[in-house]
Design a protein around this motif. Structure first.
Motif, PDB file in Angstrom:
ATOM      1  N   TRP A   2      24.777  15.032  49.212  1.00  0.00           N
ATOM      2  CA  TRP A   2      24.137  15.197  50.524  1.00  0.00           C
ATOM      3  C   TRP A   2      24.673  14.154  51.508  1.00  0.00           C
ATOM      4  O   TRP A   2      25.004  14.460  52.659  1.00  0.00           O
ATOM      5  CB  TRP A   2      22.627  15.079  50.394  1.00  0.00           C
ATOM      6  CG  TRP A   2      21.884  15.045  51.702  1.00  0.00           C
ATOM      7  CD1 TRP A   2      21.472  13.940  52.390  1.00  0.00           C
ATOM      8  CD2 TRP A   2      21.458  16.171  52.484  1.00  0.00           C
ATOM      9  NE1 TRP A   2      20.816  14.301  53.538  1.00  0.00           N
ATOM     10  CE2 TRP A   2      20.792  15.660  53.628  1.00  0.00           C
ATOM     11  CE3 TRP A   2      21.569  17.545  52.332  1.00  0.00           C
ATOM     12  CZ2 TRP A   2      20.241  16.485  54.611  1.00  0.00           C
ATOM     13  CZ3 TRP A   2      21.019  18.382  53.313  1.00  0.00           C
ATOM     14  CH2 TRP A   2      20.369  17.845  54.427  1.00  0.00           C
ATOM     15  N   LEU A   3      24.778  12.912  51.062  1.00  0.00           N
ATOM     16  CA  LEU A   3      25.277  11.844  51.931  1.00  0.00           C
ATOM     17  C   LEU A   3      26.759  12.017  52.246  1.00  0.00           C
ATOM     18  O   LEU A   3      27.211  11.651  53.334  1.00  0.00           O
ATOM     19  CB  LEU A   3      25.019  10.486  51.280  1.00  0.00           C
ATOM     20  CG  LEU A   3      23.539  10.101  51.150  1.00  0.00           C
ATOM     21  CD1 LEU A   3      23.386   8.771  50.433  1.00  0.00           C
ATOM     22  CD2 LEU A   3      22.850  10.054  52.512  1.00  0.00           C
ATOM     23  N   MET A   4      27.531  12.571  51.314  1.00  0.00           N
ATOM     24  CA  MET A   4      28.921  12.905  51.626  1.00  0.00           C
ATOM     25  C   MET A   4      28.991  13.886  52.791  1.00  0.00           C
ATOM     26  O   MET A   4      29.897  13.814  53.630  1.00  0.00           O
ATOM     27  CB  MET A   4      29.607  13.530  50.407  1.00  0.00           C
ATOM     28  CG  MET A   4      30.032  12.553  49.333  1.00  0.00           C
ATOM     29  SD  MET A   4      30.826  13.429  47.954  1.00  0.00           S
ATOM     30  CE  MET A   4      32.245  14.169  48.795  1.00  0.00           C
ATOM     31  N   TRP A   5      28.050  14.793  52.832  1.00  0.00           N
ATOM     32  CA  TRP A   5      28.003  15.810  53.886  1.00  0.00           C
ATOM     33  C   TRP A   5      27.565  15.208  55.225  1.00  0.00           C
ATOM     34  O   TRP A   5      28.138  15.509  56.276  1.00  0.00           O
ATOM     35  CB  TRP A   5      27.048  16.904  53.443  1.00  0.00           C
ATOM     36  CG  TRP A   5      26.860  18.048  54.384  1.00  0.00           C
ATOM     37  CD1 TRP A   5      27.549  18.313  55.545  1.00  0.00           C
ATOM     38  CD2 TRP A   5      25.915  19.112  54.245  1.00  0.00           C
ATOM     39  NE1 TRP A   5      27.081  19.464  56.129  1.00  0.00           N
ATOM     40  CE2 TRP A   5      26.086  19.974  55.345  1.00  0.00           C
ATOM     41  CE3 TRP A   5      24.953  19.412  53.290  1.00  0.00           C
ATOM     42  CZ2 TRP A   5      25.307  21.109  55.517  1.00  0.00           C
ATOM     43  CZ3 TRP A   5      24.182  20.555  53.461  1.00  0.00           C
ATOM     44  CH2 TRP A   5      24.353  21.403  54.561  1.00  0.00           C
ATOM     45  N   LYS A   6      26.584  14.310  55.183  1.00  0.00           N
ATOM     46  CA  LYS A   6      25.915  13.880  56.405  1.00  0.00           C
ATOM     47  C   LYS A   6      26.453  12.575  57.001  1.00  0.00           C
ATOM     48  O   LYS A   6      26.203  12.288  58.170  1.00  0.00           O
ATOM     49  CB  LYS A   6      24.415  13.722  56.142  1.00  0.00           C
ATOM     50  CG  LYS A   6      23.714  15.039  55.816  1.00  0.00           C
ATOM     51  CD  LYS A   6      23.805  16.003  56.979  1.00  0.00           C
ATOM     52  CE  LYS A   6      23.126  17.330  56.682  1.00  0.00           C
ATOM     53  NZ  LYS A   6      23.196  18.254  57.829  1.00  0.00           N
ATOM     54  N   LEU A   7      27.155  11.764  56.211  1.00  0.00           N
ATOM     55  CA  LEU A   7      27.607  10.474  56.703  1.00  0.00           C
ATOM     56  C   LEU A   7      29.096  10.496  57.010  1.00  0.00           C
ATOM     57  O   LEU A   7      29.809  11.442  56.668  1.00  0.00           O
ATOM     58  CB  LEU A   7      27.302   9.379  55.681  1.00  0.00           C
ATOM     59  CG  LEU A   7      25.836   9.205  55.274  1.00  0.00           C
ATOM     60  CD1 LEU A   7      25.685   8.013  54.348  1.00  0.00           C
ATOM     61  CD2 LEU A   7      24.929   9.052  56.498  1.00  0.00           C
ATOM     62  N   GLU A   8      29.541   9.435  57.632  1.00  0.00           N
ATOM     63  CA  GLU A   8      30.956   9.276  57.961  1.00  0.00           C
ATOM     64  C   GLU A   8      31.388   7.857  57.628  1.00  0.00           C
ATOM     65  O   GLU A   8      30.567   6.969  57.416  1.00  0.00           O
ATOM     66  CB  GLU A   8      31.197   9.550  59.452  1.00  0.00           C
ATOM     67  CG  GLU A   8      30.867  10.969  59.882  1.00  0.00           C
ATOM     68  CD  GLU A   8      30.975  11.164  61.386  1.00  0.00           C
ATOM     69  OE1 GLU A   8      31.662  12.114  61.801  1.00  0.00           O
ATOM     70  OE2 GLU A   8      30.367  10.372  62.126  1.00  0.00           O
ATOM     71  N   GLY A   9      32.704   7.639  57.574  1.00  0.00           N
ATOM     72  CA  GLY A   9      33.244   6.297  57.449  1.00  0.00           C
ATOM     73  C   GLY A   9      32.992   5.661  56.094  1.00  0.00           C
ATOM     74  O   GLY A   9      33.048   6.317  55.050  1.00  0.00           O
ATOM     75  N   GLU A  10      32.696   4.357  56.120  1.00  0.00           N
ATOM     76  CA  GLU A  10      32.540   3.579  54.898  1.00  0.00           C
ATOM     77  C   GLU A  10      31.400   4.093  54.034  1.00  0.00           C
ATOM     78  O   GLU A  10      31.510   4.146  52.802  1.00  0.00           O
ATOM     79  CB  GLU A  10      32.306   2.110  55.256  1.00  0.00           C
ATOM     80  CG  GLU A  10      32.201   1.190  54.052  1.00  0.00           C
ATOM     81  CD  GLU A  10      31.934  -0.246  54.433  1.00  0.00           C
ATOM     82  OE1 GLU A  10      31.637  -1.062  53.538  1.00  0.00           O
ATOM     83  OE2 GLU A  10      32.020  -0.562  55.644  1.00  0.00           O
ATOM     84  N   ALA A  11      30.284   4.469  54.668  1.00  0.00           N
ATOM     85  CA  ALA A  11      29.133   4.959  53.908  1.00  0.00           C
ATOM     86  C   ALA A  11      29.470   6.264  53.186  1.00  0.00           C
ATOM     87  O   ALA A  11      29.043   6.484  52.042  1.00  0.00           O
ATOM     88  CB  ALA A  11      27.937   5.157  54.833  1.00  0.00           C
ATOM     89  N   GLN A  12      30.240   7.127  53.827  1.00  0.00           N
ATOM     90  CA  GLN A  12      30.655   8.375  53.180  1.00  0.00           C
ATOM     91  C   GLN A  12      31.571   8.100  51.998  1.00  0.00           C
ATOM     92  O   GLN A  12      31.452   8.733  50.936  1.00  0.00           O
ATOM     93  CB  GLN A  12      31.354   9.283  54.176  1.00  0.00           C
ATOM     94  CG  GLN A  12      31.689  10.659  53.623  1.00  0.00           C
ATOM     95  CD  GLN A  12      32.521  11.476  54.594  1.00  0.00           C
ATOM     96  OE1 GLN A  12      33.642  11.092  54.924  1.00  0.00           O
ATOM     97  NE2 GLN A  12      31.977  12.594  55.057  1.00  0.00           N
ATOM     98  N   ALA A  13      32.487   7.148  52.138  1.00  0.00           N
ATOM     99  CA  ALA A  13      33.376   6.786  51.035  1.00  0.00           C
ATOM    100  C   ALA A  13      32.584   6.239  49.857  1.00  0.00           C
ATOM    101  O   ALA A  13      32.901   6.534  48.692  1.00  0.00           O
ATOM    102  CB  ALA A  13      34.398   5.759  51.516  1.00  0.00           C
ATOM    103  N   ARG A  14      31.556   5.453  50.153  1.00  0.00           N
ATOM    104  CA  ARG A  14      30.706   4.933  49.087  1.00  0.00           C
ATOM    105  C   ARG A  14      29.966   6.074  48.405  1.00  0.00           C
ATOM    106  O   ARG A  14      29.835   6.103  47.171  1.00  0.00           O
ATOM    107  CB  ARG A  14      29.711   3.926  49.678  1.00  0.00           C
ATOM    108  CG  ARG A  14      28.771   3.276  48.666  1.00  0.00           C
ATOM    109  CD  ARG A  14      29.544   2.517  47.633  1.00  0.00           C
ATOM    110  NE  ARG A  14      28.661   1.846  46.691  1.00  0.00           N
ATOM    111  CZ  ARG A  14      29.055   1.413  45.499  1.00  0.00           C
ATOM    112  NH1 ARG A  14      30.310   1.585  45.110  1.00  0.00           N
ATOM    113  NH2 ARG A  14      28.214   0.812  44.700  1.00  0.00           N
ATOM    114  N   ALA A  15      29.462   7.025  49.184  1.00  0.00           N
ATOM    115  CA  ALA A  15      28.749   8.173  48.616  1.00  0.00           C
ATOM    116  C   ALA A  15      29.667   9.001  47.720  1.00  0.00           C
ATOM    117  O   ALA A  15      29.241   9.527  46.681  1.00  0.00           O
ATOM    118  CB  ALA A  15      28.179   9.042  49.735  1.00  0.00           C
ATOM    119  N   ARG A  16      30.946   9.103  48.086  1.00  0.00           N
ATOM    120  CA  ARG A  16      31.906   9.865  47.276  1.00  0.00           C
ATOM    121  C   ARG A  16      32.064   9.239  45.888  1.00  0.00           C
ATOM    122  O   ARG A  16      32.061   9.933  44.876  1.00  0.00           O
ATOM    123  CB  ARG A  16      33.257   9.931  47.988  1.00  0.00           C
ATOM    124  CG  ARG A  16      34.281  10.813  47.285  1.00  0.00           C
ATOM    125  CD  ARG A  16      35.660  10.663  47.908  1.00  0.00           C
ATOM    126  NE  ARG A  16      35.622  10.862  49.336  1.00  0.00           N
ATOM    127  CZ  ARG A  16      35.627  12.067  49.926  1.00  0.00           C
ATOM    128  NH1 ARG A  16      35.665  13.157  49.173  1.00  0.00           N
ATOM    129  NH2 ARG A  16      35.597  12.174  51.234  1.00  0.00           N
TER     130      ARG A  16
END
Length: 331
Positions: free
Chosen positions: A175-189
């Protein structure tokens, strides 16, 4: 038309809807400590702010529907799992309170973050252990629970509990991969990949444990002609799992989340194959536990009116908040 079967599918749908929708909420709480204090955590929480409380509607529908449509099952399952149900509800309460007070009491934000994570973890673990307690079988005498206070606590229920925590973490991360961008999205991945591997391993472990847990379960999965109907489930589960791992590595939007939902759907299908037609394994079938026919007809009219409304306003809420999350919320 067999109304009892229809009601069994209605309850199963409500439970599945709760698991997948509140599951990613709980998963974000479980993963919360893995995100940086400040922007990362704020964005993660903002991503579920518009929908988290509405997701719990399905828990009410599933529990209320079980009480109304299968009163014997309700009367047996709850006494067998009271400690887990109480722990789950307390976890949901702590999570909900922490969600609100985290923004209103910044001086104690560390405490509320810990409460958000702890409540999410306890609720997820309890739900998984309730499932395990049901699958391992509940002792019934006459029309009442005949086991002890601690029957729910076994290695098997701990395994299903940990598996549910991993699965919810997978839903939250995708869900966070879908909704976030940048560093936070990379962490979620990164978290999604680890959670996916853990979820798949634990699903496999629970499936193998089921074969040794109950001869009836093994017969459904390993003997003809039942095996011919059951075989597509593990095959499709494997396909979905491979697609999910591939999507986590390549996609930045919604595909990993939908594949994670599909993985949960295959798990639900496997659960249905395993216990059907019992609602309280090993001996209480859906027809044994069903409410009178007239009651089922009366309730079905109400569900036919209310369920489309619930689905409609839920879909509308997700459609309105369909974008990415920035520092100030959705954009």
């Amino acid at each position: 038309m067999d109304l009892t079967v229809i009601w069994a599918f209605i309850i199963a749908f409500a439970v599945f809807a709760y698991v997948v929708m509140d599951g990613f909420d709980l998963g974000i709480g479980i993963l919360f400590p893995a995100f940086k204090v400040g922007q990362g955590r704020n964005r993660a929480m903002n991503s579920i702010a518009p929908v988290w409380d509405g997701n719990e509607t399905w828990l009410v529908l599933g529990g209320g529907g079980l009480f109304a449509a299968f009163p014997l099952a309700y009367a047996v399952i709850l006494p067998a799992t009271y400690p887990l149900i109480i722990a789950m509800l307390l976890g949901l309460v702590f999570r909900g309170v922490a969600f609100e007070y985290r923004w209103r009491d910044p001086a104690h934000r560390k405490f509320w973050d810990a409460a958000f994570t702890g409540g999410s973890l306890v609720a997820a673990l309890s739900q998984g252990m309730v499932l395990g307690a049901l699958l391992q079988g509940i002792e019934v005498e006459g029309r009442a629970y005949a086991g002890s206070w601690w029957d729910w606590l076994t290695p098997y229920t701990l395994l299903t509990g940990v598996g549910t925590v991993a699965g919810y973490a997978l839903l939250g991360a995708t869900w966070l991969m879908w909704k976030l961008e940048g560093e936070a999205q990379a962490r979620a991945r990164k978290l999604a990949f680890r959670a996916a591997l853990a979820t798949m391993a634990l699903m496999g472990a629970v499936s193998l444990y089921n074969l040794a847990l109950n001869p009836g379960y093994a017969a459904k999965w390993l003997t003809a002609p039942e095996v011919y109907y059951a075989a597509p489930v593990p095959v499709l589960t494997g396909v979905v799992a491979l697609l999910l791992l591939r999507a986590i590595g390549k996609e930045n939007h919604s595909k990993p989340f939908w594949l994670a939902l599909a993985l949960f759907g295959m798990g639900m299908a496997g659960l249905g194959v395993t216990i059907w037609p019992n609602v309280v394994p090993p001996d209480v079938t859906i027809w044994d536990a069903a409410a009178p026919h007239r009651s089922q007809v009366f309730m079905l009219v109400g569900v036919a009116i209310t369920m489309p409304l619930i689905i409609g306003y839920t879909a509308w809420a997700y459609w309105v908040f369909r974008g990415k999350v920035g520092d100030e919320g959705y954009h």
